[in-house]
Design an enzyme around this catalytic site. Structure first.
Site, short mmCIF file in Angstrom:
data_model
loop_
_atom_site.label_atom_id
_atom_site.label_comp_id
_atom_site.label_asym_id
_atom_site.label_seq_id
_atom_site.Cartn_x
_atom_site.Cartn_y
_atom_site.Cartn_z
NE ARG A 15 -8.26 8.48 -8.23
CZ ARG A 15 -8.44 9.41 -7.30
NH1 ARG A 15 -8.61 9.02 -6.04
NH2 ARG A 15 -8.45 10.68 -7.59
CG PHE A 65 -15.78 7.32 1.79
CD1 PHE A 65 -15.43 7.99 0.63
CD2 PHE A 65 -15.01 6.25 2.20
CE1 PHE A 65 -14.32 7.59 -0.10
CE2 PHE A 65 -13.90 5.84 1.47
CZ PHE A 65 -13.56 6.51 0.31
CG ASP A 76 -1.30 1.98 6.91
OD1 ASP A 76 -1.70 1.76 5.75
OD2 ASP A 76 -1.41 3.10 7.47
CG ASP A 78 -3.73 -1.75 3.09
OD1 ASP A 78 -4.03 -1.49 1.91
OD2 ASP A 78 -3.24 -0.90 3.86
N GLY A 91 -5.03 3.70 -3.66
CA GLY A 91 -6.28 4.32 -4.07
C GLY A 91 -6.12 5.76 -4.51
CG ASP A 96 -1.81 1.18 1.31
OD1 ASP A 96 -2.29 1.62 0.24
OD2 ASP A 96 -2.03 1.69 2.41
CE LYS A 97 0.03 7.42 -2.38
NZ LYS A 97 0.29 8.39 -1.29
NE ARG A 154 -4.16 10.78 1.31
CZ ARG A 154 -4.54 9.53 1.10
NH1 ARG A 154 -3.69 8.68 0.56
NH2 ARG A 154 -5.74 9.11 1.44
#
Length: 1094
Positions: free
Chosen positions: A788, A539, A814, A818, A677, A396-397, A596
């Site tokens: 995304r 969301f 994290d 994930d 994402g 993941d980023k 972001r």
């Protein structure tokens, strides 16, 4: 169909929908719902021994030694004492049983501790203290502040205004921030009045037990009305009540039916390639053992037929037992003798080594993060050596490569960009170091900094677009505010993004102060305003946006929406096209800097339309089937024709050491895929900043097709790969198809490439007809970035690589998004960061910083793998060397299944090698290896492929060959010298039989005229003493032979000499009398002529 199966069917049909009536135990007991008692233990006093032994004997090695023990009890085939097998088998069983008993005892203690907790239950119109295990579905219970939630409850009432409760869900998802729940108004009026609560007879119809923590659907029927129930009305077991004096709840699910226990099911058992290799080796060893025993049994068969008759005096055969039956018994005897080739202690030794390697990981100070007091943790002990086999890393980023500490950095409002980049009248960039002064706002956060004074001036000038921008940030969120002292606000947000945006609005004069379930209070430029909260369109990973519908103090209805720019742009009014183009330029600029981004929009609503929409929304929220789909359609309907306000840019800096870690892993030929994402531009910028993408790359491919054909065409425009010749290519394809039809061969591209693909294109790339093209293209590239993407797509990418590549995968993340990726990979690593502990709870290993992955893989992983491979080689070598002694000895003992070593020596040597090998192994490893070698030269150590490293190293086979030769050479030399220098009688007989006898000479009778005595010319001593002694004369006569000449041969009829030269048979049988090299004595001839009747 049996009664049990019918009962299961009825139970399954009943659980399609749960019906619970409050304060009616008899009615609820008729459905046989589970009680609130939990049981996580596996055994009890009666079942421990049989169940544990049954589980242990499912291992092939244990079952084999049990069969061996039975064979040793048969005296006809056993040459070993039974305790030689019982002792090691019992030790292994006791060790494993003690470990299982200790684990299960801890589970029993935990179960008893939880089941015996106390809670107040409303029974017979009184609150009584009952144990948790005695709570039933349909009971009403009372919880107090800081108390654990007993079961899955429907919140009825609370001590807080508007029937709110605050809960902490750390035991469920690891997140320590408080979450709010609210009871229905119809039940909130019950308060803490015991009489009213006892008279409450509402009936709940809801979904059956499941493990979805974020979703609940149901309805409450009370007073002739039906009310919708969702997750916001539920308090789940495992939560803790905070900042709430008391609350009452109705038990809907108890014990094993609660969502906490539903999520505690059996996790996927991950097996390493070493485990698979050991199983194959053990099966091969069984086959090899059977082969050796068969060879020795055949040797016994031929020996008995050809040589065994000579030794019947020593080994008398049983009545009716021929050589075939003897060979059969010999086979099983050698199964017992050669049992050391089967490694009974292998599994225990491997588990001990793995346990030690896990301690090394947890004790490593270089993987300890002092800032958060977080050490590395090995949450499983069975995957250590697999860390040295990693070929693909999926990361993941946000929060993994970056710090996940968000700061509001820039924004675009109504086509104008604000932020750190300030330009003068000539268009030149001006560096601004002075921060904005927020002293005009007494509620501002002192830790917040911003450098563009123009934005503050626009707020003070009351520009409507700027004020609407920050008003949206102050209203459209789910943040909880806590004000301990006047003016001192603390925000608790579910994500750092929301906290950063609300804090930015707070500092620019739009302060979020408090909220209730139906209102939000903010301070706008010093004025207190209260907005009526009419709906929250929350969301999720599919919507990628959030909206709120509020009514302003002036009575205007407005919808505020924020979300991903691609999603918001699809729902904008056509009149925003020009503003959208300008904002897109700003978004690209922000994303290019690694920020972001989110887009903000709003919409005014008509009163009549909203009234009709709200009615349909209420109807959709009360249905049990397809509730989410119907609500999504209503959300799509209202979130259209939006007006664009602008965009936000939040900075999330890289963690320390990320570029160096990625560079080192790349040198070790480990491919890294980033699944995020974020926007494509943001991900690309982060990729360059962390050395994942480099300017030296030949090309970076971008796949952004909007259809299946476009994606397929873009994926096939990849670097040309040098292919082997056609014949070799056909052989390669046939071999791959023979091994595994789903395995794709590795290919190498001419140069280094990168691949970037967005989530929309990835959805097409993961379809069945295109997935192979996508995987081939991605594997040709040095680095892959997927933008995304949803959590489901992350797991699908991992599964794709696992399915078509023979490679070990690792996923690291994290956050809760994930978890699916972490569970799908061979090894999951969780980072304890800013997004809670869900990733850590689902992982196999955890630590605090991404840079520790370098040490986990290149040091501990390769250490563990190297130790395990060397241990396996040494273990099997030790067993085979010891076993071949008995195999070789069989050729010298007539295949009689005798022992070549004394029992005491055998036991001592085996114990020494099993116990001492572990200590010596770690001592040698510590002496000869250091972590600096793996870190300094990662490309020089290739550890991929367990079979190659464990069995195919030439050094190992050369060692075995040389050792075997050295073991055999002294034996062969000694036998040769003994045969030549000091031959035994048997050796002389063998040589005599091997040498063909010379042709017999016919004696010529010479007649002379002189009578001379032959006795006078005798050169040998006479037989006078022998004749007078009477030893031969007293010997009983034997039956004369019927054939052959009486004067020919070594032993004449009636005379059976004894001694070494007489060819004595131990069997007492009459051997062939003719031995050419022994001459007939004169006395023998005399006795034959003198006694013709004998």
């Amino acid at each position: 169909m049996s009664f049990f199966s019918l009962d299961c069917v009825r139970k399954k049909e009943r659980e399609l929908e749960r019906k619970v009536r409050a304060n009616d135990r008899e009615h609820n007991l008729s459905f046989k719902y589970a009680t609130n008692a939990i049981k996580t233990s596996k055994y009890n006093l009666l079942t421990f021994l049989p169940l544990n032994l049954f589980e242990q004997f499912q291992r092939i090695a244990n079952a084999y030694f049990l069969v061996l023990l039975v064979l040793q009890l048969i005296p006809q085939i056993s040459s070993l004492s039974w305790f030689t097998t019982v002792v090691p088998l019992v030790l292994v069983l006791l060790f494993t049983a003690a470990k299982d008993a200790s684990d299960d005892l801890n589970r029993h203690r935990s179960d008893n501790r939880v089941n015996n907790r106390r809670v107040q239950v409303l029974i017979d119109r009184k609150l009584r203290s009952e144990k948790w295990m005695d709570v039933q579905v349909g009971d009403i219970i009372k919880l107090e502040n800081n108390q654990f939630v007993t079961a899955d409850l429907l919140l009825l009432s609370s001590s807080e205004p508007l029937n709110l409760v605050y809960i902490e869900t750390a035991e469920l998802d690891g997140e320590t921030n408080l979450k709010v729940r609210q009871a229905l108004p119809v039940t909130g009026d019950l308060g803490d009045d015991v009489e009213k609560l006892a008279d409450f007879n509402g009936e709940v119809r809801c979904e059956p037990p499941n493990n979805r923590l974020d979703r609940f659907t149901g309805t409450l029927s009370c007073g002739g009305q039906k009310y919708p129930l969702d997750n916001e009305k539920m308090i789940l077991r495992g939560c803790t009540l905070r900042n709430t004096e008391w609350c009452f709840g109705l038990v809907l699910f108890g014990g094993p039916d609660t969502k906490l226990m539903q999520n505690c099911g059996k996790s996927t058992f991950k097996r390493t390639s070493i485990d698979r290799l050991m199983n194959v080796l053990v099966l091969c060893i069984f086959g090899f053992l059977a082969f050796m025993c068969a060879v020795l049994a055949l040797g016994n068969l031929f020996w008995e037929r050809n040589k065994g008759s000579s030794f019947t005096a020593f080994l008398p055969p049983l009545d009716g037992n021929g050589p075939g039956f003897s060979a059969f018994l010999t086979f099983w005897s050698y199964v017992i003798i050669l049992n050391t080739v089967v490694p009974i202690s292998l599994y225990v030794s491997v588990e001990l080594i793995r346990l030690g390697n896990s301690f090394y990981i947890e004790w490593d100070r270089k993987m300890y993060y002092a800032r958060n007091d977080t050490p590395a943790e090995a949450r499983t002990t069975t995957l250590n050596e697999e860390l040295g086999q990693i070929k693909y890393v999926f990361s993941d980023k946000t929060g993994t490569l970056t710090q996940n500490i968000m700061t509001f950095n820039k924004c675009s409002i109504n086509g104008k960009s604000y932020g750190e980049n300030v330009y003068d009248y000539t268009g030149q960039r001006v560096e601004v170091t002075e921060t904005v002064d927020f002293s005009f706002n007494r509620l501002a956060d002192p830790r917040f900094t911003f450098h563009d004074h123009a934005l503050v001036e626009a707020v003070k000038q009351e520009q409507p677009e700027v004020q609407a921008f920050f008003r949206l940030l102050a209203l459209c969120h789910t943040v909880m505010a806590e004000e301990k002292t006047e003016g001192e606000l603390f925000y608790q947000a579910q994500s750092p993004d929301e906290g950063a945006l609300v804090t930015a609005a707070r500092n620019f004069g739009f302060v979020f102060r408090s909220r209730t379930p139906d209102s939000i209070s903010i301070v706008e430029m010093g004025q207190q305003r209260r907005y009526e909260l009419l709906a929250i369109l929350d969301f999720n990973n599919v919507r990628k946006r959030m909206s709120v519908i509020v009514r302003s103090p002036e009575g205007k209805l407005c919808l505020y929406c924020k979300g991903a720019d691609t999603i918001i742009y699809e729902r904008l009014d056509p009149s925003c096209s020009k503003l959208m183009d300008v904002t897109t330029e700003h978004l690209n600029e922000f994303a290019g800097e690694g920020l972001r981004t989110l887009a903000l929009a709003y919409k005014h609503l008509d009163e009549d339309y909203f009234r009709d929409w709200r009615r349909r929304h209420h109807e959709a929220s009360t249905v049990l089937e397809d509730r989410e789909d119907q609500l999504d359609q209503l959300y799509e309907e209202v979130e259209t024709d939006l007006l664009l306000l602008g965009a936000t840019a939040i900075e999330d800096k890289l963690q320390d050491g990320v570029p160096q870690t990625i560079e080192q892993l790349s040198k070790a030929d480990i491919k890294i895929w980033v699944l995020t994402g974020d926007k494509q531009e943001t991900a690309e910028n982060i990729g360059y900043s962390c050395n994942l993408l480099r300017e030296e790359m030949k090309e970076v491919f971008v796949v952004s097709g909007n259809s299946l054909d476009d994606v397929r065409r873009e994926l096939r425009s990849v670097p040309e790969t040098p292919l082997p010749p056609p014949a070799a290519r056909r052989a390669l394809s046939l071999s791959v198809l023979w091994l595994n039809a789903t395995v794709m061969a590795d290919e190498t591209a001419n140069g280094e490439y990168g691949l970037v693909i967005n989530g929309h294109s990835l959805a097409y790339a993961l379809e069945r007809g295109v997935e192979r093209d996508f995987l081939r293209t991605a594997c040709l590239c040095r680095a892959v970035i997927c933008c995304r993407v949803t959590p489901l797509q992350k797991a699908q990418v991992v599964e794709l690589v696992k399915t078509y590549k023979r490679a070990v995968t690792l996923a690291i993340g994290d956050g809760a998004n994930d978890v699916s990726m972490i569970r799908a990979a061979h090894i999951g690593v969780g980072i304890s960061g800013q997004e809670g502990m869900q990733a850590v709870l689902s992982s196999d290993f955890s630590f605090a910083q991404f840079r520790f992955l370098q040490r986990l893989l290149l040091v501990h992983g390769r250490w563990s793998y190297l130790r395990m491979c060397k241990f396996l080689r040494y273990f099997f070598y030790k067993n085979f060397t010891f076993t071949f002694v008995h195999f070789w000895f069989a050729f010298f003992c007539g295949f009689s299944a005798q022992l070549g070593l004394e029992m005491a020596f055998w036991t001592a040597v085996n114990t020494f090698f099993v116990v001492g090998s572990l200590a010596m192994y770690f001592a040698v490893t510590f002496t000869m290896y250091s972590d600096g070698l793996f870190l300094a030269l990662p490309s020089a150590f290739h550890f991929i492929g367990t079979g190659r490293n464990a069995l195919n190293q030439p050094g190992a086979w050369l060692t075995i060959l040389l050792t075997s030769i050295l073991c055999l050479l002294p034996v062969v030399t000694l036998r040769f010298l003994s045969l030549q220098l000091r031959p035994t009688i048997n050796d002389k007989v063998r040589q005599a039989k091997a040498t063909p006898p010379p042709p017999p000479r016919r004696a010529r009778m010479r007649r002379t005229s002189s009578r001379r005595s032959g006795y006078a010319f005798s050169h040998a001593q006479g037989y006078g003493d022998l004749v007078t002694s009477g030893r031969f004369l007293r010997r009983p006569a034997a039956t004369p032979r019927t054939s052959g000449s009486a004067l020919v041969g070594r032993a004449t009829a009636g005379f059976s000499p004894m001694g070494r030269s007489a060819g004595y048979s131990p069997a007492g049988r009459q051997h062939n009398a003719k031995v050419p090299d022994v001459q007939v004595t004169s006395l023998q001839m005399y006795r034959t002529m003198a006694e013709p009747g004998l």
